[in-house]
Design a protein around this motif. Structure first.
Motif, PDB file in Angstrom:
ATOM      1  N   MET A   8       1.051  -1.615  -0.086  1.00 48.42           N
ATOM      2  CA  MET A   8       0.189   0.508  -0.068  1.00 48.42           C
ATOM      3  C   MET A   8       1.491   1.376  -0.166  1.00 48.42           C
ATOM      4  SD  MET A   8      -2.695  -1.773   2.892  1.00 48.42           S
ATOM      5  CE  MET A   8      -3.396   0.754   3.314  1.00 48.42           C
ATOM      6  N   GLY A   9       1.804   1.489   0.868  1.00 52.64           N
ATOM      7  CA  GLY A   9       2.988   2.352   1.613  1.00 52.64           C
ATOM      8  C   GLY A   9       4.110   2.093  -0.157  1.00 52.64           C
ATOM      9  N   SER A  10       4.146   1.534  -0.691  1.00 49.64           N
ATOM     10  CA  SER A  10       5.250   1.845  -1.816  1.00 49.64           C
ATOM     11  C   SER A  10       4.941   2.955  -3.052  1.00 49.64           C
ATOM     12  CB  SER A  10       5.598   0.182  -1.993  1.00 49.64           C
ATOM     13  OG  SER A  10       4.436  -0.593  -3.402  1.00 49.64           O
ATOM     14  N   GLY A  11       3.994   2.346  -3.331  1.00 53.84           N
ATOM     15  CA  GLY A  11       3.118   3.362  -4.381  1.00 53.84           C
ATOM     16  C   GLY A  11       3.840   2.671  -5.939  1.00 53.84           C
ATOM     17  N   GLU A  34       8.387   2.874  12.451  1.00 48.16           N
ATOM     18  CA  GLU A  34       8.728   2.426  10.689  1.00 48.16           C
ATOM     19  C   GLU A  34       9.576   3.476  10.151  1.00 48.16           C
ATOM     20  OE1 GLU A  34       4.347   2.127   9.829  1.00 48.16           O
ATOM     21  OE2 GLU A  34       5.049   4.306   8.503  1.00 48.16           O
ATOM     22  N   TYR A  35       9.837   2.825   9.033  1.00 39.21           N
ATOM     23  CA  TYR A  35      10.482   3.685   7.823  1.00 39.21           C
ATOM     24  C   TYR A  35       9.971   3.088   6.908  1.00 39.21           C
ATOM     25  CZ  TYR A  35      14.261   4.427   4.687  1.00 39.21           C
ATOM     26  OH  TYR A  35      15.049   5.156   4.031  1.00 39.21           O
ATOM     27  N   LEU A  36       9.507   3.900   5.381  1.00 44.20           N
ATOM     28  CA  LEU A  36       8.609   3.518   4.609  1.00 44.20           C
ATOM     29  C   LEU A  36       9.360   4.546   3.400  1.00 44.20           C
ATOM     30  CD1 LEU A  36       7.089   1.485   2.984  1.00 44.20           C
ATOM     31  CD2 LEU A  36       5.249   3.447   3.138  1.00 44.20           C
ATOM     32  N   ARG A  37       9.889   4.263   1.907  1.00 40.76           N
ATOM     33  CA  ARG A  37      10.056   5.291   1.298  1.00 40.76           C
ATOM     34  C   ARG A  37      10.761   3.797   0.589  1.00 40.76           C
ATOM     35  NH1 ARG A  37      15.813   9.429   1.539  1.00 40.76           N
ATOM     36  NH2 ARG A  37      14.829  10.028   0.205  1.00 40.76           N
ATOM     37  N   THR A  38      10.261   4.410  -0.673  1.00 40.61           N
ATOM     38  CA  THR A  38      11.060   4.021  -2.669  1.00 40.61           C
ATOM     39  C   THR A  38      11.482   5.137  -3.123  1.00 40.61           C
ATOM     40  OG1 THR A  38       8.631   2.245  -2.053  1.00 40.61           O
ATOM     41  CG2 THR A  38       9.595   3.166  -4.512  1.00 40.61           C
ATOM     42  N   LEU A  39      12.881   4.550  -4.034  1.00 38.16           N
ATOM     43  CA  LEU A  39      13.517   5.208  -4.796  1.00 38.16           C
ATOM     44  C   LEU A  39      13.771   4.608  -5.774  1.00 38.16           C
ATOM     45  CD1 LEU A  39      15.830   6.931  -1.932  1.00 38.16           C
ATOM     46  CD2 LEU A  39      14.134   8.315  -3.652  1.00 38.16           C
TER      47      LEU A  39
END
Length: 237
Positions: free
Chosen positions: A131-134, A208-213
């Motif tokens: 859901m949070g990844s994009g 929590e850590y959530l990041r897409t690169l």
């Protein structure tokens, strides 16, 4: 003969948090009324029951671990209370039971015995991460753990990235926490610069850590703290 009870699938917390942060009141109330449980680990299950303010006396509560192996007879024994009209709760160590979890065996047997299966709403790190990844939520696959040997792991990563590119499929996988940093380094070394990678660490907790690169951007960015912390990896080529 009594009407069959149900196999109730009870999600557990992903970290140290009050039950009101991750479980609806209706699900907590349902779990609080159960007196027979099948669990992955009894000690972890007792801690979870305390967390959700289970009203019963734990030493008088029927808590049985699901063996790693065993045939239908063993599963039938665990489901015996349901066949007599009492509900049985199934709990994983963390998150939703039967999702990336051996509890699926018990669920399958419940269906075979015509025992009603009732999944309750609660946290799943796989779905929260997606859901949070994009990344593509219309086409995705969960691969569980990748091979631990470096050569086998690298070949698997290349195959996963190639499949993602061909099928526009988000690929989701996990690693033993103490090997997270090695997997992250391998992803930066192997994957194409334009492949997008999401790191979802300790979801639904205060850490929590959530990041897409893109991989090219990850290579220029200070790495996240991953050592010995539960994390989920998602990529889309």
């Amino acid at each position: 003969m009594s009407a069959p009870g149900a196999l109730i699938l009870i999600p557990t917390s992903l970290g140290d948090a009050p039950w009101t942060d991750f479980l609806p009141a209706a699900a907590q109330s349902c779990a609080a009324g159960i007196r027979h449980f099948v669990v992955e680990n009894a000690r972890t299950a007792r801690a979870h029951l305390k967390r959700i303010e289970f009203p019963g006396t734990l030493r008088d509560t029927d808590i049985r671990e699901l063996p790693a192996e065993g045939g239908d007879h063993m599963l039938d024994t665990l489901l015996a209370p349901a066949l007599k009209g009492e509900n049985v709760g199934l709990m994983s160590d963390a998150g939703c039971p039967a999702v990336a979890d051996p509890g699926a065996r018990l669920v399958a047997r419940a269906h075979a015995l015509d025992v009603r299966v009732v999944p309750l709403v609660g946290p799943s790190s796989i779905l929260l991460g997606l859901m949070g990844s994009g990344l593509n939520g219309q086409n995705f696959a969960f691969h569980g753990y990748l091979p631990s040997a470096m050569g086998d792991r690298d070949r698997r990563l290349r195959a996963i990235e190639d499949e993602s590119r061909r099928l526009a499929r988000t690929q989701i996988f996990i690693e033993t926490p103490y090997r997270n940093e090695h997997l992250f380094a391998a992803l930066l070394r192997i994957c194409q610069p334009t492949t997008r990678l999401c790191i979802a660490r300790e979801l639904a907790t205060t850490n929590e850590y959530l990041r897409t690169l893109a991989i090219a951007d990850w290579r220029r960015t200070p790495p996240p703290m991953l050592a010995r912390r539960p994390a989920l990896f998602l990529l889309l080529a």
